[in-house]
Design an enzyme around this catalytic site. Structure first.
Site, PDB file in Angstrom:
ATOM      1  N   ARG A  75     -17.531 -90.397  28.799  1.00 20.21           N
ATOM      2  CA  ARG A  75     -16.178 -90.014  28.327  1.00 20.21           C
ATOM      3  C   ARG A  75     -16.221 -89.752  26.834  1.00 20.21           C
ATOM      4  O   ARG A  75     -16.156 -90.681  26.006  1.00 20.21           O
ATOM      5  CB  ARG A  75     -15.160 -91.105  28.650  1.00 20.21           C
ATOM      6  CG  ARG A  75     -13.743 -90.775  28.196  1.00 20.21           C
ATOM      7  CD  ARG A  75     -13.104 -89.658  28.947  1.00 20.21           C
ATOM      8  NE  ARG A  75     -12.926 -89.973  30.356  1.00 20.21           N
ATOM      9  CZ  ARG A  75     -12.953 -89.055  31.314  1.00 20.21           C
ATOM     10  NH1 ARG A  75     -13.147 -87.784  31.010  1.00 20.21           N
ATOM     11  NH2 ARG A  75     -12.814 -89.393  32.576  1.00 20.21           N
ATOM     12  N   ARG A 101     -24.053 -82.591  34.096  1.00 20.93           N
ATOM     13  CA  ARG A 101     -23.778 -83.673  33.127  1.00 20.93           C
ATOM     14  C   ARG A 101     -24.213 -85.046  33.640  1.00 20.93           C
ATOM     15  O   ARG A 101     -24.174 -86.018  32.895  1.00 20.93           O
ATOM     16  CB  ARG A 101     -22.302 -83.705  32.737  1.00 20.93           C
ATOM     17  CG  ARG A 101     -21.352 -83.897  33.907  1.00 20.93           C
ATOM     18  CD  ARG A 101     -19.894 -83.904  33.433  1.00 20.93           C
ATOM     19  NE  ARG A 101     -18.990 -84.033  34.571  1.00 20.93           N
ATOM     20  CZ  ARG A 101     -17.727 -84.407  34.450  1.00 20.93           C
ATOM     21  NH1 ARG A 101     -17.230 -84.646  33.254  1.00 20.93           N
ATOM     22  NH2 ARG A 101     -16.944 -84.504  35.508  1.00 20.93           N
ATOM     23  N   HIS A 169     -17.491 -79.006  27.137  1.00 23.16           N
ATOM     24  CA  HIS A 169     -16.217 -79.733  27.265  1.00 23.16           C
ATOM     25  C   HIS A 169     -16.014 -80.685  26.071  1.00 23.16           C
ATOM     26  O   HIS A 169     -15.959 -81.904  26.245  1.00 23.16           O
ATOM     27  CB  HIS A 169     -16.291 -80.522  28.585  1.00 23.16           C
ATOM     28  CG  HIS A 169     -15.015 -81.125  29.076  1.00 23.16           C
ATOM     29  ND1 HIS A 169     -14.276 -82.023  28.359  1.00 23.16           N
ATOM     30  CD2 HIS A 169     -14.349 -80.976  30.244  1.00 23.16           C
ATOM     31  CE1 HIS A 169     -13.215 -82.404  29.051  1.00 23.16           C
ATOM     32  NE2 HIS A 169     -13.224 -81.776  30.197  1.00 23.16           N
ATOM     33  N   ASP A 213      -2.967 -79.334  29.780  1.00 20.35           N
ATOM     34  CA  ASP A 213      -4.223 -79.056  30.493  1.00 20.35           C
ATOM     35  C   ASP A 213      -4.175 -77.579  30.876  1.00 20.35           C
ATOM     36  O   ASP A 213      -3.595 -77.208  31.893  1.00 20.35           O
ATOM     37  CB  ASP A 213      -4.325 -79.938  31.742  1.00 20.35           C
ATOM     38  CG  ASP A 213      -5.747 -79.969  32.296  1.00 20.35           C
ATOM     39  OD1 ASP A 213      -6.022 -80.829  33.156  1.00 20.35           O
ATOM     40  OD2 ASP A 213      -6.571 -79.133  31.860  1.00 20.35           O
ATOM     41  N   GLU A 273     -12.314 -76.593  24.805  1.00 21.36           N
ATOM     42  CA  GLU A 273     -13.560 -76.370  25.547  1.00 21.36           C
ATOM     43  C   GLU A 273     -13.905 -74.886  25.615  1.00 21.36           C
ATOM     44  O   GLU A 273     -13.086 -74.085  26.082  1.00 21.36           O
ATOM     45  CB  GLU A 273     -13.399 -76.938  26.959  1.00 21.36           C
ATOM     46  CG  GLU A 273     -12.954 -78.399  26.958  1.00 21.36           C
ATOM     47  CD  GLU A 273     -12.373 -78.843  28.289  1.00 21.36           C
ATOM     48  OE1 GLU A 273     -11.457 -79.670  28.294  1.00 21.36           O
ATOM     49  OE2 GLU A 273     -12.856 -78.344  29.329  1.00 21.36           O
TER      50      GLU A 273
HETATM   51  O1  TA6 Z   1     -11.105 -79.908  31.148  1.00 23.47           O
HETATM   52  C1  TA6 Z   1      -9.918 -80.592  31.466  1.00 23.47           C
HETATM   53  C2  TA6 Z   1     -10.169 -81.444  32.701  1.00 23.47           C
HETATM   54  O2  TA6 Z   1     -10.443 -80.656  33.814  1.00 23.47           O
HETATM   55  C3  TA6 Z   1      -8.951 -82.338  32.920  1.00 23.47           C
HETATM   56  O3  TA6 Z   1      -8.177 -81.880  33.982  1.00 23.47           O
HETATM   57  C4  TA6 Z   1      -9.567 -83.716  33.166  1.00 23.47           C
HETATM   58  O4  TA6 Z   1      -9.870 -83.878  34.532  1.00 23.47           O
HETATM   59  C5  TA6 Z   1     -10.796 -83.630  32.273  1.00 23.47           C
HETATM   60  O5  TA6 Z   1     -11.294 -82.304  32.492  1.00 23.47           O
HETATM   61  C6  TA6 Z   1     -11.796 -84.737  32.469  1.00 23.47           C
HETATM   62  O6  TA6 Z   1     -12.524 -84.542  33.608  1.00 23.47           O
HETATM   63  P1  TA6 Z   1     -13.647 -85.635  33.979  1.00 23.47           P
HETATM   64  O7  TA6 Z   1     -14.274 -85.125  35.216  1.00 23.47           O
HETATM   65  O8  TA6 Z   1     -14.590 -85.714  32.817  1.00 23.47           O
HETATM   66  O9  TA6 Z   1     -12.887 -86.939  34.125  1.00 23.47           O
END
Ligand code: TA6
Length: 302
Positions: A75, A101, A169, A213, A273
């Site tokens: 995260r 990832r 991301h 988002d 992103e």
């Molecule tokens: O890029 C935005 C997103 O798709 C959000 O909707 C949220 O789900 C975020 O990515 C985090 O995703 P993750 O799979 O890392 O928890």
């Protein structure tokens, strides 16, 4: 593990700027410190966790409770979403944002550049469990200095065209997301994915007073994150991307996700992103190569 670690350091450590170390059960990270910056990178996911130019606050946000565990995405930092973004088009069992990832990447090269930056190249050896063709490999080169560059290179060596979705991301550290704005997306259409998906058009700068988002469809123009609280601008230059995801979970989703360190953790971060997502996915023909490139620069703003 020791042999793998010692081999890595033997082959790719750079005396004064790059060294590999294992943390916990064989989870390997690279620490970089050169004349311009310090950074850290997890080999799992080729995941840049931190980048801090000298004299600057950290540029990337990492959750205070981010777990560095095999098979679990981190995260924060810059997750590499590849070879699809979001849910898989047809198979709900495949991981969101692709598998890149959460798999180990192999180090291919490392070097100190003439301008004092440090570059490292990694690639996935052996594609994952039938989720993608092993004839369509990927490599990433990350160059860390006064600026930060990432180039994600996908090569279609197969005989069929493939559809490639991806995103760098990036989680950015901000003073207070309620005071921050993203400049450069004025007039762009976007898919708002909060609640029922809606197409909308951006008017002015992107600001934050709720969950955001959005997948912006854009011209690949330069963007800026303007952060008065930290008195800094983060400029984002891109190549071969015409979609940008802007995300902040806000209060409720931050609580639901539970790995932001606190219920107010959403205030300290913002994702912008650089992607090929939604209507900007790439039709990669046989023998074609796609290079998704982004460069981050930080400057003081009074
Ligand atoms: O890029 C935005 C997103 O798709 C959000 O909707 C949220 O789900 C975020 O990515 C985090 O995703 P993750 O799979 O890392 O928890």
């Amino acid at each position: 593990m020791n042999s793998q670690l010692s081999q890595l350091n033997q082959m790719f450590a750079l005396d004064d700027t790059l060294i590999f170390r294992a943390i916990g059960d064989g989870y390997i990270v690279a620490d970089i410190q050169n004349t311009h910056c310090r950074a850290s990178l997890a080999l799992q996911g080729a995941h840049l966790m931190s980048w801090q130019p000298n004299g600057e606050e950290p540029v990337l946000w990492m959750s205070p409770v981010a777990k560095l565990q095999h098979g679990k995405s981190i995260r924060g930092g810059i997750p590499v979403c590849w070879p699809w973004f979001g849910a898989h088009a047809t198979n709900p069992d495949f991981p969101a944002h692709g598998f890149a990832r959460t798999v180990m990447w192999g180090v291919k090269a490392s070097s100190n550049l003439a301008d004092g930056s440090t570059a490292i190249t990694l690639g996935i050896d052996g594609i994952n469990q039938g989720q993608w063709s092993d004839q369509v490999p990927v490599e990433i080169t990350i160059t860390m200095g006064k600026t930060l560059e990432l180039e994600l290179v996908t090569t279609n060596s197969s005989k069929q065209a493939v559809v490639l979705g991806q995103a760098l991301h990036s989680y950015f550290q901000v003073s207070d997301v309620r005071e921050v704005s993203v400049h450069g997306l004025d007039g762009c259409d976007y898919l708002d994915t909060v609640g029922e998906h809606q197409h909308r058009t951006q008017h002015g700068d992107v600001t934050f007073d709720r969950e955001v988002d959005r997948i912006y469809l854009d011209q690949g123009q330069e963007l800026q994150i303007v952060d008065p609280g930290m008195q800094r601008l983060i400029s984002i230059e891109r190549k071969n991307s015409h979609s940008t995801i802007v995300w902040n979970p806000w209060i409720d989703k931050c609580k639901r996700m539970g790995d932001f360190g606190s219920d107010a953790g959403y205030l300290d971060m913002l994702c912008v992103e650089t992607a090929n997502a939604y209507r900007d996915v790439v039709q990669l023909q046989p023998e074609e190569v796609h290079r998704l490139w982004v460069k981050y620069s930080v400057e003081r703003s009074l």
